[in-house]
Motif scaffolding. Structure first.
Motif, mmCIF file in Angstrom:
data_model
loop_
_atom_site.group_PDB
_atom_site.id
_atom_site.type_symbol
_atom_site.label_atom_id
_atom_site.label_comp_id
_atom_site.label_asym_id
_atom_site.label_seq_id
_atom_site.Cartn_x
_atom_site.Cartn_y
_atom_site.Cartn_z
ATOM 1 N N ASN A 1 1.179 -1.584 -0.216
ATOM 2 C CA ASN A 1 -0.107 0.211 -0.098
ATOM 3 C C ASN A 1 0.714 1.510 -0.615
ATOM 4 O O ASN A 1 0.445 2.632 -0.088
ATOM 5 C CB ASN A 1 -1.282 0.193 1.193
ATOM 6 C CG ASN A 1 -0.694 0.233 2.631
ATOM 7 O OD1 ASN A 1 1.221 -0.248 2.432
ATOM 8 N ND2 ASN A 1 -0.880 -0.026 4.052
ATOM 9 N N THR A 2 1.922 1.119 -0.099
ATOM 10 C CA THR A 2 2.601 2.810 -0.793
ATOM 11 C C THR A 2 3.039 2.037 -2.095
ATOM 12 O O THR A 2 4.342 1.690 -2.301
ATOM 13 C CB THR A 2 3.764 1.790 0.599
ATOM 14 O OG1 THR A 2 3.985 1.654 1.865
ATOM 15 C CG2 THR A 2 5.389 3.146 0.884
ATOM 16 N N ARG B 1 -4.036 0.126 -2.041
ATOM 17 C CA ARG B 1 -4.751 1.302 -1.277
ATOM 18 C C ARG B 1 -6.609 1.650 -0.954
ATOM 19 O O ARG B 1 -6.367 2.459 -0.156
ATOM 20 C CB ARG B 1 -4.704 2.590 -1.691
ATOM 21 C CG ARG B 1 -2.985 2.946 -1.900
ATOM 22 C CD ARG B 1 -2.273 4.249 -2.389
ATOM 23 N NE ARG B 1 -2.928 4.286 -3.892
ATOM 24 C CZ ARG B 1 -2.745 5.773 -4.289
ATOM 25 N NH1 ARG B 1 -2.069 7.188 -2.955
ATOM 26 N NH2 ARG B 1 -3.272 6.644 -5.646
ATOM 27 N N THR B 2 -7.201 0.058 -1.386
ATOM 28 C CA THR B 2 -8.309 0.652 -1.235
ATOM 29 C C THR B 2 -8.933 -0.759 0.211
ATOM 30 O O THR B 2 -7.701 -0.938 0.869
ATOM 31 C CB THR B 2 -9.261 -1.167 -2.232
ATOM 32 O OG1 THR B 2 -8.654 -2.289 -2.073
ATOM 33 C CG2 THR B 2 -8.625 -0.495 -3.284
ATOM 34 N N ILE B 3 -9.397 0.086 0.970
ATOM 35 C CA ILE B 3 -9.871 0.122 2.564
ATOM 36 C C ILE B 3 -10.481 -1.265 2.575
ATOM 37 O O ILE B 3 -12.040 -0.799 2.153
ATOM 38 C CB ILE B 3 -10.261 1.045 3.076
ATOM 39 C CG1 ILE B 3 -9.243 2.088 2.967
ATOM 40 C CG2 ILE B 3 -10.495 0.251 4.651
ATOM 41 C CD1 ILE B 3 -7.909 1.996 3.554
ATOM 42 N N SER C 1 -5.781 -5.864 4.775
ATOM 43 C CA SER C 1 -5.510 -6.616 3.099
ATOM 44 C C SER C 1 -4.519 -6.727 2.933
ATOM 45 O O SER C 1 -3.686 -6.681 3.681
ATOM 46 C CB SER C 1 -6.030 -5.598 2.114
ATOM 47 O OG SER C 1 -5.505 -4.852 2.017
ATOM 48 N N ASN D 1 -3.562 -2.730 4.531
ATOM 49 C CA ASN D 1 -4.592 -1.486 5.011
ATOM 50 C C ASN D 1 -5.847 -2.196 5.461
ATOM 51 O O ASN D 1 -6.048 -3.013 5.481
ATOM 52 C CB ASN D 1 -5.330 -0.943 3.549
ATOM 53 C CG ASN D 1 -4.925 -0.665 2.445
ATOM 54 O OD1 ASN D 1 -3.541 0.575 2.842
ATOM 55 N ND2 ASN D 1 -4.861 -1.599 0.308
ATOM 56 N N SER D 2 -5.917 -1.804 6.799
ATOM 57 C CA SER D 2 -6.381 -2.052 7.810
ATOM 58 C C SER D 2 -7.905 -1.472 7.570
ATOM 59 O O SER D 2 -8.677 -0.390 6.499
ATOM 60 C CB SER D 2 -5.867 -1.271 9.113
ATOM 61 O OG SER D 2 -4.899 -1.564 9.389
ATOM 62 N N SER D 3 -9.182 -2.473 7.691
ATOM 63 C CA SER D 3 -10.594 -1.933 7.795
ATOM 64 C C SER D 3 -10.885 -1.137 9.315
ATOM 65 O O SER D 3 -9.926 -1.128 10.305
ATOM 66 C CB SER D 3 -11.369 -2.903 7.167
ATOM 67 O OG SER D 3 -11.665 -3.517 8.979
#
Length: 253
Positions: free
Chosen positions: A44-45, A116-118, A196, A200-202
């Motif tokens: 996600n970076t 980068r989707t949450i 994910s 990425n954290s929900s």
């Protein structure tokens, strides 16, 4: 181009010579080897480091993103390193090397995905108190296609921000269930977060609570009330019913 002239002279002064012509021509370098980045990697970076090795004599390494040159890498002996800014989705990373003879072929392609989707929060979280202080947690799997694992948070008071709670799983939880045994009895509150494959954290799930109880109930007092013939002096009972009143240490199921 070079000419190598060999002259032989005898002791009597006779000479003979031979000339050999040749060309000194450096080969272009071989393709670089990317060692830092495994194909299929998800992050996600946006900015990632691309590093690897090249042959001796390389003076420049060019980094490519999806077939287009984007950055020159720094070189130290036979190692190179540089950074590339990814685009959302699939990214193909490559490199080529340059020496004074020319440019190498492109390296093998390394596929990196920028995600980068949450993911959505886990749903229908439940907490059930069981024997010996165990609290069993269960929830629904997220609909997100790329869930890596879940993190479980616990607190002794109600919370909405996971920063105010304690993450209780020491390793990644890859199933939608978890058994927790707190160190002491009491009321505990829980939320679960999905993570994910890109890291990425929900949002946290809804909060649930359950009481950890490992101390079994016991009878505090027992009293008897005879409804038939009874001699209290000798504590002798005749035929008839006796009412038994039991006081216990905690509410029972």
């Amino acid at each position: 181009a070079y000419d190598l002239r060999i002259l032989i002279t005898t002791v009597s002064g006779h000479t003979a010579e031979r000339t050999v012509s040749g060309t000194l021509d450096l080969d272009p370098p071989g393709a670089p080897q990317i060692t830092q980045r495994v194909t299929g990697f998800t992050t996600n970076t946006r900015t990632v480091t691309v590093a690897g090795t090249v042959s001796v004599g390389v003076t420049q390494v060019n980094l490519y993103l999806n077939g287009q040159p984007v950055q020159n890498a720094s070189i130290a002996d036979t190692s190179f390193s540089g950074s590339v800014t990814l685009v959302d989705g699939s990214n193909e990373l490559q490199a080529d090397a340059v020496n004074r003879a020319g440019t190498s072929p492109l390296s093998q392609a390394v596929q990196v995905t920028l995600d980068r989707t949450i993911p959505p929060a886990p749903g229908n979280l439940t907490a059930v108190a069981k024997e010996m202080g165990l609290i069993s947690l269960n929830w629904n799997d997220s609909d997100h296609a790329a869930i890596s694992h879940f993190d479980i948070y616990r607190s002794t008071s109600e919370f909405s921000d996971t920063d105010t709670a304690v993450k209780i799983n020491s390793g990644p939880v890859t199933v939608s269930a978890y058994d927790d045994i707190p160190v002491s009895d009491g009321l505990y509150f829980y939320r679960v977060v999905a993570v994910s494959t890109g890291g990425n954290s929900s949002p946290a799930s809804q909060m649930v609570q359950a009481e950890s109880d490992r101390i079994p109930p016991k009878a505090v007092s027992i009293s008897y009330l005879p409804l038939g013939a009874h001699d209290p002096d000798t504590d002798r009972y005749g035929t008839g019913q006796v009412t038994i009143d039991v006081t216990v240490s905690e509410p029972l199921m």
